[in-house]
Design a protein around this motif. Structure first.
Motif, PDB file in Angstrom:
ATOM      1  N   ALA A 157       6.618   2.695   4.382  1.00  0.00           N
ATOM      2  CA  ALA A 157       6.420   1.237   4.298  1.00  0.00           C
ATOM      3  C   ALA A 157       5.434   0.739   5.355  1.00  0.00           C
ATOM      4  N   HIS A 158       5.533   1.284   6.555  1.00  0.00           N
ATOM      5  CA  HIS A 158       4.666   0.790   7.646  1.00  0.00           C
ATOM      6  C   HIS A 158       3.196   1.077   7.345  1.00  0.00           C
ATOM      7  N   GLN A 181      -2.684  -5.025   4.615  1.00  0.00           N
ATOM      8  CA  GLN A 181      -3.159  -5.996   5.593  1.00  0.00           C
ATOM      9  C   GLN A 181      -4.627  -5.756   5.963  1.00  0.00           C
ATOM     10  N   LEU A 221       8.740  -4.145  -0.515  1.00  0.00           N
ATOM     11  CA  LEU A 221       7.476  -4.537   0.110  1.00  0.00           C
ATOM     12  C   LEU A 221       6.972  -5.860  -0.453  1.00  0.00           C
ATOM     13  N   PHE A 233       0.759  -7.204  -2.015  1.00  0.00           N
ATOM     14  CA  PHE A 233       1.846  -6.583  -2.770  1.00  0.00           C
ATOM     15  C   PHE A 233       2.315  -7.589  -3.805  1.00  0.00           C
ATOM     16  N   ARG A 248       2.037  -1.262   4.459  1.00  0.00           N
ATOM     17  CA  ARG A 248       1.791  -2.630   4.935  1.00  0.00           C
ATOM     18  C   ARG A 248       0.453  -2.703   5.661  1.00  0.00           C
ATOM     19  N   GLY A 292       9.006  -8.540   0.932  1.00  0.00           N
ATOM     20  CA  GLY A 292       8.953  -8.699   2.381  1.00  0.00           C
ATOM     21  C   GLY A 292      10.271  -8.387   3.076  1.00  0.00           C
TER      22      GLY A 292
END
Ligand code: F0G
Length: 346
Positions: free
Chosen positions: A247-248, A255, A222, A261, A251, A225
């Motif tokens: 992970a989704h 955001q 993460l 991260f 993120r 990227g």
């Protein structure tokens, strides 16, 4: 304090058929860290999750997931784990009268965690591969057999884990400016973010924290990227994960909160580990990652002074005695005589 299913019942998927499972998890202390606060020019609090019944934050999600498994009529639960999840699953399964199967990465789990899963009576399979491979296997097994999966891809896990965010707000009276947290499979950062948002919607506080997710440099998809790191490696075996399942969600948390991260080396992790111990608080290496991240970002001039920060210490230092012993000189043995003892201490 009662257990989490009772304390936060209105916020959890608890029904009249959900068993009142509890080992008195949650309600962990938020400990001020004055020395680190001074070093960071901020107000740092440590959410000491190592004081949960099995010594990690996993108990929060596991009490919910195992209670729901019982409610759904399961008689066996299964998980893949770098150690803490397996200890929590084994404990709550034992308490609830379920069988428990755990897959662990052979040779890469801290001693205390293995001892716990064994003591609680889990069926332990040491897979010659890493966590990501073990998780893949248990997902297939639970899809093909009547065995409940209790990894954090089970949504009940995140429901339970979000209660830690509630406790922080209940203790501080508001959200911190920054929530710094280690990231492995990425369930916990996602659960905290869900918890903070829900509590704000409930009118408990006006603001939301920025979410700072810290990974170990050798296992940091993460922070780098990328989708996956093929051969994850770090001294912090709890977060030795190359392809985070959530992970989704993680993120999105970073955001939406305007967070970040970042990654820290094993040396930075162990330096932070000792500084946390210098506050009188003993955590496992993975738990030191967020403090290492804060120290790194402060040194880089990226930490605005005066902020209120909570770092989540996810697991107890007693989980991993080998890491503690490896990083300092062994005690010196002397004869049981006053002169010898005095000579060694004065
Ligand atoms: N800290 C500790 C002590 C952990 O055990 C874990 C995860 C994490 C942080 C990371 O949390 O996965 O939600 O991002 N341990 C899992 C396990 C993978 O199997 O015990 P995450």
């Amino acid at each position: 304090m009662p257990g989490l299913l009772e304390r936060y019942r209105p916020y959890l998927p608890v029904t009249d058929r959900t068993p009142p499972l509890s080992l008195h998890e949650g309600s962990t202390p938020l400990i001020p860290a004055p020395k680190l606060s001074e070093a960071l020019s901020c107000e740092l609090h440590l959410k000491y999750e190592g004081l949960n019944p099995t010594g990690s934050f996993k108990d929060r999600g596991m009490v919910m997931a195992v209670a729901k498994a019982v409610e759904d009529g399961a008689d066996t639960v299964i998980c893949a784990s770098t150690g803490n999840t397996s200890a929590a699953a084994a404990a709550y399964a034992a308490r609830a009268g379920l069988k428990c199967i755990v897959l662990i990465p052979d040779g890469n789990i801290a001693l205390g965690k293995l001892a716990q899963a064994m003591a609680y009576g889990a069926r332990i399979v040491a897979v010659q591969g890493n966590f990501d491979e073990a998780l893949h296997l248990v997902r297939e097994i639970s899809a093909a057999h009547p065995i409940a999966l209790v990894n954090s891809v089970n949504p009940h896990r995140l429901q339970g884990q979000k209660t830690a965010a509630f406790e922080i707000v209940d203790d501080l009276g508001e959200a911190p400016d920054i929530l710094a947290i280690p990231v492995g499979n990425a369930g916990n950062i996602s659960a905290y973010w869900m918890g903070f948002r829900e509590y704000r919607s409930a009118g408990k506080m006006p603001g939301l924290p920025r979410m700072w997710g810290i990974q170990a440099a050798g296992a940091a998809p993460l922070a780098r990227g990328v989708d996956r790191v093929e051969h994850p490696e770090t001294i912090a075996t709890a977060i030795r994960i190359g392809a985070p399942a959530s992970a989704h969600l993680a993120r999105a948390a970073v955001q939406e909160s305007g967070g970040l991260f970042d990654l820290v080396t094993d040396d930075e992790i162990m330096a932070a580990y000792h500084r946390i111990a210098g506050e009188g608080v003993f955590c496992e290496p993975a738990s030191a990652a967020p403090v290492a991240g804060l120290l790194k970002l402060h040194a880089a001039g990226q930490l605005k002074p005066g902020q209120r920060i909570v770092a989540v210490l996810t697991g107890n230092g007693l989980k991993d005695p080998q890491s503690a012993l490896r990083s300092v000189a062994a005690p010196v043995a002397v004869p049981a005589r006053m002169d010898a003892v005095l000579e060694s201490i004065l």
